[in-house]
Write an enzyme that holds these catalytic residues in place. Structure first.
Site, PDB file in Angstrom:
ATOM      1  N   THR A 216       0.875  -1.182   0.000  1.00  0.00           N
ATOM      2  CA  THR A 216       0.000   0.000   0.000  1.00  0.00           C
ATOM      3  C   THR A 216       0.905   1.222   0.000  1.00  0.00           C
ATOM      4  OG1 THR A 216      -1.658  -1.162   1.304  1.00  0.00           O
ATOM      5  CG2 THR A 216      -1.808   1.244   1.243  1.00  0.00           C
TER       6      THR A 216
ATOM      7  N   LYS B  56      -7.761   1.754  -3.173  1.00  0.00           N
ATOM      8  CA  LYS B  56      -7.448   1.285  -1.808  1.00  0.00           C
ATOM      9  C   LYS B  56      -7.568   2.433  -0.796  1.00  0.00           C
ATOM     10  CE  LYS B  56      -5.105  -0.904   1.565  1.00  0.00           C
ATOM     11  NZ  LYS B  56      -5.464  -2.088   2.266  1.00  0.00           N
TER      12      LYS B  56
ATOM     13  N   LYS C 298      -1.714   5.125   8.580  1.00  0.00           N
ATOM     14  CA  LYS C 298      -0.893   5.189   7.359  1.00  0.00           C
ATOM     15  C   LYS C 298      -1.787   5.448   6.137  1.00  0.00           C
ATOM     16  CE  LYS C 298       1.668   2.328   4.135  1.00  0.00           C
ATOM     17  NZ  LYS C 298       2.152   1.029   3.703  1.00  0.00           N
TER      18      LYS C 298
HETATM   19  P1  NAD Z   1       6.002  -5.963   7.205  1.00  0.00           P
HETATM   20  O1  NAD Z   1       6.764  -4.839   7.804  1.00  0.00           O
HETATM   21  O2  NAD Z   1       5.650  -7.140   8.046  1.00  0.00           O
HETATM   22  O3  NAD Z   1       6.793  -6.510   5.906  1.00  0.00           O
HETATM   23  C1  NAD Z   1       7.535  -5.707   5.033  1.00  0.00           C
HETATM   24  C2  NAD Z   1       8.807  -6.487   4.690  1.00  0.00           C
HETATM   25  O4  NAD Z   1       9.551  -5.760   3.699  1.00  0.00           O
HETATM   26  C3  NAD Z   1       9.745  -6.668   5.905  1.00  0.00           C
HETATM   27  O5  NAD Z   1       9.958  -8.053   6.106  1.00  0.00           O
HETATM   28  C4  NAD Z   1      11.019  -5.939   5.482  1.00  0.00           C
HETATM   29  O6  NAD Z   1      12.205  -6.551   5.967  1.00  0.00           O
HETATM   30  C5  NAD Z   1      10.922  -6.005   3.977  1.00  0.00           C
HETATM   31  N1  NAD Z   1      11.748  -5.017   3.272  1.00  0.00           N
HETATM   32  C6  NAD Z   1      11.827  -3.683   3.481  1.00  0.00           C
HETATM   33  N2  NAD Z   1      12.711  -3.123   2.621  1.00  0.00           N
HETATM   34  C7  NAD Z   1      13.185  -4.143   1.848  1.00  0.00           C
HETATM   35  C8  NAD Z   1      14.128  -4.210   0.784  1.00  0.00           C
HETATM   36  N3  NAD Z   1      14.770  -3.121   0.346  1.00  0.00           N
HETATM   37  N4  NAD Z   1      14.373  -5.414   0.235  1.00  0.00           N
HETATM   38  C9  NAD Z   1      13.747  -6.532   0.686  1.00  0.00           C
HETATM   39  N5  NAD Z   1      12.850  -6.523   1.692  1.00  0.00           N
HETATM   40  C10 NAD Z   1      12.578  -5.352   2.269  1.00  0.00           C
HETATM   41  O7  NAD Z   1       4.688  -5.304   6.581  1.00  0.00           O
HETATM   42  P2  NAD Z   1       3.320  -6.055   6.135  1.00  0.00           P
HETATM   43  O8  NAD Z   1       2.348  -6.039   7.261  1.00  0.00           O
HETATM   44  O9  NAD Z   1       3.675  -7.339   5.467  1.00  0.00           O
HETATM   45  O10 NAD Z   1       2.770  -5.019   5.049  1.00  0.00           O
HETATM   46  C11 NAD Z   1       3.349  -4.906   3.749  1.00  0.00           C
HETATM   47  C12 NAD Z   1       2.502  -3.937   2.940  1.00  0.00           C
HETATM   48  O11 NAD Z   1       1.157  -4.416   2.882  1.00  0.00           O
HETATM   49  C13 NAD Z   1       2.442  -2.528   3.537  1.00  0.00           C
HETATM   50  O12 NAD Z   1       2.477  -1.602   2.486  1.00  0.00           O
HETATM   51  C14 NAD Z   1       1.102  -2.502   4.258  1.00  0.00           C
HETATM   52  O13 NAD Z   1       0.545  -1.214   4.361  1.00  0.00           O
HETATM   53  C15 NAD Z   1       0.273  -3.400   3.338  1.00  0.00           C
HETATM   54  N6  NAD Z   1      -0.875  -4.054   3.995  1.00  0.00           N
HETATM   55  C16 NAD Z   1      -0.736  -4.641   5.208  1.00  0.00           C
HETATM   56  C17 NAD Z   1      -1.849  -5.254   5.800  1.00  0.00           C
HETATM   57  C18 NAD Z   1      -1.714  -5.942   7.142  1.00  0.00           C
HETATM   58  O14 NAD Z   1      -2.765  -6.272   7.730  1.00  0.00           O
HETATM   59  N7  NAD Z   1      -0.512  -6.175   7.649  1.00  0.00           N
HETATM   60  C19 NAD Z   1      -3.081  -5.274   5.131  1.00  0.00           C
HETATM   61  C20 NAD Z   1      -3.187  -4.693   3.866  1.00  0.00           C
HETATM   62  C21 NAD Z   1      -2.066  -4.081   3.305  1.00  0.00           C
END
Ligand code: NAD
Length: 294
Positions: A93, A168, A243
């Protein structure tokens, strides 16, 4: 079977990638965190030494990263390393501007792309029932659809580049505003001596009906599965709601759209977060409105 690179194996990315493996695809993953790589290995992914190695033989690249700056930085790194014609799907997102920048970046290297943010949370990611909101050219969407299928309950093509992100943040702005409205109504009802069940029975079958009330009721009782019955454990954390509301405000300012209630919702969630509510479910805003979190 398709060769897929999956970058960003966090709370969402890991279970999503696991569903791609279960569907028979050959998935190579990369993340910056060793523990997330270990989980991915258990799910049957091959692990690459870095993002460039992950994408070099891929037909499709899926990213699930925290924010726009991460997506643009990773795309700058991997777009030159992928074979021309690779399909890029970003499910993070992020802000609409970064999403459009990411589309342009991969197009410059002869690739095609779809922005495909999701709703449905970690439960939907594990169950393979996420809703994908997609933006991109028709041809790119047609290629992306069967790849998204094992992770999806629903897939909607919303329009051109950035349209998925636009859908979204508009949806989540409705959600943030409506949750505050429902929570305010319960707090007012309490002060007026109205039981939660009575207000629910009336509003859920009247013009006050909405998802925040009937599926995610912010007080315990009327909807047994809502986080209110579980100490406001997320669910969808208030920090993530903040966010998305901030992204909506950024987009509204950029586009010159008047969103006074969206702005107010962003401020209330910012206060709720600042006072320690960020890790609780976003429906916990009802406790903040009652003044229980100070
Ligand atoms: P998270 O922080 O658990 O996962 C993000 C991952 O990206 C981490 O493991 C981090 O190490 C990795 N990362 C960051 N920079 C990187 C790079 N340069 N190379 C490789 N890996 C890298 O976050 P999440 O909860 O999985 O959410 C991910 C996305 O999905 C976000 O944009 C969030 O807004 C969206 N989202 C989350 C939810 C939820 O319920 N968690 C729901 C809908 C959307």
């Amino acid at each position: 079977m398709t060769t897929i690179a999956f970058i960003g194996l966090g709370n969402m990315g890991n279970p999503m990638a696991a569903n791609l493996v279960k569907a028979g695809h050959c998935v190579t993953g990369f993340d910056l965190m060793a523990e997330n790589l270990a989980t991915a290995r258990e799910h049957g992914l091959s692990i690459a030494a870095d993002a460039r190695e992950a994408v070099k033989d891929a037909d499709v690249v899926v990213t699930m990263l925290p924010a726009g700056k991460h997506v643009v930085a990773v795309y700058e790194e991997i777009a030159p390393a992928a074979r021309p014609g690779t399909l890029f799907i970003d499910s993070s997102t992020i802000d609409v501007e970064s999403a459009r920048k990411a589309h342009a970046l991969v197009a410059d290297h002869g690739h095609v792309s779809v922005d495909a943010p999701v709703s449905g949370g970690t439960g939907g990611a594990a169950a393979g029932t996420l809703t994908f909101m997609c933006g991109g050219a028709e041809g790119a969407f047609t290629r992306a659809e069967p790849i998204l299928q094992p992770m999806a309950g629903r897939i909607v093509h919303c329009g051109g580049a950035g349209a998925g992100q636009a859908a979204k943040i508009c949806n989540n702005m409705i959600l943030g505003i409506s949750m505050i409205g429902v929570a305010e109504a319960f707090v007012l009802g309490e002060k007026l001596g109205l039981s939660h069940q009575a207000l629910f029975d009336v509003a859920s079958t009247s013009s006050g009906q909405c998802w925040s009330l009937t599926t995610y009721c912010p007080v315990p009782g009327p909807v047994p599965t809502s986080p209110a019955n579980n100490g406001y454990k997320p669910g969808f954390a208030a920090a993530l709601m903040l966010k998305d509301l901030k992204l909506a405000q950024e987009a509204a300012q950029g586009a010159g759209a008047p969103t006074p209630l969206g702005a107010e919702a962003a401020q209330l969630y910012a206060l709720f977060n600042a006072q320690g509510g960020g890790g609780t479910d976003f429906s916990g805003i009802v406790e903040f409105l009652r003044g229980k979190i100070a």
